[in-house]
Write an enzyme that holds these catalytic residues in place. Sequence first.
Site, PDB file in Angstrom:
ATOM      1  N   LYS A  69      40.351  42.223  37.001  1.00 13.13           N
ATOM      2  CA  LYS A  69      41.585  42.205  37.793  1.00 13.13           C
ATOM      3  C   LYS A  69      42.457  41.047  37.308  1.00 13.13           C
ATOM      4  O   LYS A  69      41.929  39.973  36.975  1.00 13.13           O
ATOM      5  CB  LYS A  69      41.219  42.041  39.271  1.00 13.13           C
ATOM      6  CG  LYS A  69      42.377  42.195  40.247  1.00 13.13           C
ATOM      7  CD  LYS A  69      41.868  42.106  41.683  1.00 13.13           C
ATOM      8  CE  LYS A  69      42.978  42.244  42.701  1.00 13.13           C
ATOM      9  NZ  LYS A  69      42.460  42.188  44.086  1.00 13.13           N
ATOM     10  N   SER A 144      44.026  45.971  46.962  1.00 15.65           N
ATOM     11  CA  SER A 144      44.879  45.605  45.847  1.00 15.65           C
ATOM     12  C   SER A 144      44.231  45.793  44.479  1.00 15.65           C
ATOM     13  O   SER A 144      44.929  45.825  43.471  1.00 15.65           O
ATOM     14  CB  SER A 144      45.323  44.141  45.989  1.00 15.65           C
ATOM     15  OG  SER A 144      44.193  43.282  45.954  1.00 15.65           O
ATOM     16  N   SER A 168      40.232  44.651  49.522  1.00 20.69           N
ATOM     17  CA  SER A 168      40.800  45.002  48.218  1.00 20.69           C
ATOM     18  C   SER A 168      39.830  45.495  47.155  1.00 20.69           C
ATOM     19  O   SER A 168      40.271  45.968  46.113  1.00 20.69           O
ATOM     20  CB  SER A 168      41.562  43.812  47.652  1.00 20.69           C
ATOM     21  OG  SER A 168      42.846  43.807  48.196  1.00 20.69           O
TER      22      SER A 168
HETATM   23  N1  GLN Z   1      45.301  45.025  52.130  1.00 18.98           N
HETATM   24  C1  GLN Z   1      45.025  43.689  52.548  1.00 18.98           C
HETATM   25  C2  GLN Z   1      46.263  42.833  52.389  1.00 18.98           C
HETATM   26  O1  GLN Z   1      47.246  43.357  51.997  1.00 18.98           O
HETATM   27  C3  GLN Z   1      43.867  43.136  51.787  1.00 18.98           C
HETATM   28  C4  GLN Z   1      44.205  42.717  50.429  1.00 18.98           C
HETATM   29  C5  GLN Z   1      43.064  42.063  49.704  1.00 18.98           C
HETATM   30  O2  GLN Z   1      41.886  42.211  50.075  1.00 18.98           O
HETATM   31  N2  GLN Z   1      43.397  41.294  48.700  1.00 18.98           N
HETATM   32  O3  GLN Z   1      46.247  41.681  52.628  1.00 18.98           O
END
Ligand code: GLN
Length: 477
Positions: A69, A144, A168
């Site tokens: 990532k 994400s 994410s």
């Molecule tokens: N969807 C969640 C957010 O937007 C989690 C994102 C993540 O785990 N980085 O914060």
Amino acid sequence: MSLHKLSGWQISEKLKKKEIGLGEVVSFFQERVQRLNPKIKAVISLFDEPLGPEKDSDSKLWGVPVLIKDNICIKNKEITCASKILKGFISPYNATVIERLRKAGLVILGTANMDEFAFGSSCENSCYGPTLNPWNESCVPGGSSGGCAAAVAAGLVPCALGSDTGGSIRQPASFCGAVGFKPTYGRVSRFGLVAFGSSLDQIGPISRDIVDSAYLLNIVSGKDSRDSTSASIAVPDFSKSFDGSLKGLKVGLPKEYFVSGLDGQVKKTVELAISVLKSKGIEFSEISLPHTEYAVPTYYILASSEASSNLSRFEGIRYGKRIHQNNLIELYKRTRQEGFGQEAKRRIMLGTFSLSSGYYEAYYLKALKVRWLIKKDFDQAFKAYDAIITPTSPTAAFKIGEKADNPLSMYLSDIYTISCNLSGVPSVSIPCGFTQEGLPVGLQLISKHFNEEMLIRLAHAYQESTDWHKQFPVNYE
Ligand code: GLN
């Protein structure tokens, strides 16, 4: 040759038996990225020279190609967190997980797309544009870590490393029919992970089966003197959890997770998966995690507060992009104005507001207290139960654009994953079936702190009796 349908550990076995050469494996996956990535846009950069094994090792994943990532630092590579503000930033060092992967002999092919700074659940908030879901290209891959999950699902690599602050790793894995593992907070070093919410972030694997995830977890886990929040707790050999009877295990089904917002098809699929586990001797009971309804507001206050503080370091002086101005304050302003995308700005404003004097007690401090209550719900449940099972997400993958203009509905879709980050417990999403439209559904397994072994044992037993993890999207055969 259909190497892309094999798991990483199977490819590594072939390499060790010399049935195939390392160069052949690497060029096979590079060719797949070159040919298929223009369709799904999961990969940000494919390195000209992949980072190969530093030396021989007896690792079960020696020689396996992986993607990282774009928020995990790789020495001498551009790391952008899919944000314009970090364009041109070359990392001067390796994250600890990268050092560990290289020592174990994995091959790093490149970096994967994500929501900007990991803010999002759809991979649409990327300065490179959205990644598409290989099961249905009009749908999001989740976020994400959407680039990692889509790349694994489409067979561009057998596995990848993502990060999980509120879901994410698990939610994109569930949307793409992959396994996504968020370890216990403190299990894996965060050194070299660009911080989003420092008290919530964990790095973890995304793969096609639980075996690869368990091996990867063994490689990256363990105390690191460069991250004071990494735990000095022994890391067990997770492959020992591949066998083991499930008879007599007690699993809780939290009633707050099986409510009206849950899509009917997802519910049915998850219930079928539960019946498979029941047939293996697990005792299921309904339980309650009473503070679940506060998880979304609590998370969005705390995560945004930490993010607003963490992102203050991006001011145009030390990292990436700079918009030159004669006046320093103007330089900061213009750089941040042009460098950050809309969602990053929203998080910074939400977080700065919650932390500002006069509002701190009412928002940040209160959210900290509620976080404690949410953690206590889990502590209580794990006194009586070995694990908790829930859907990973209330719906299967949604359409690109469907929630892009409605941040609240996007935030609410994280309802099943964020409590684990707030309380620090480990959880994994495993593929458990498909909707009628052919979209994957994920089953979330949760256990108490530092009991990843329980999750691997459950996931492995489930995987032995089903073949959801072997399905492949037709356009990527
Ligand atoms: N969807 C969640 C957010 O937007 C989690 C994102 C993540 O785990 N980085 O914060």
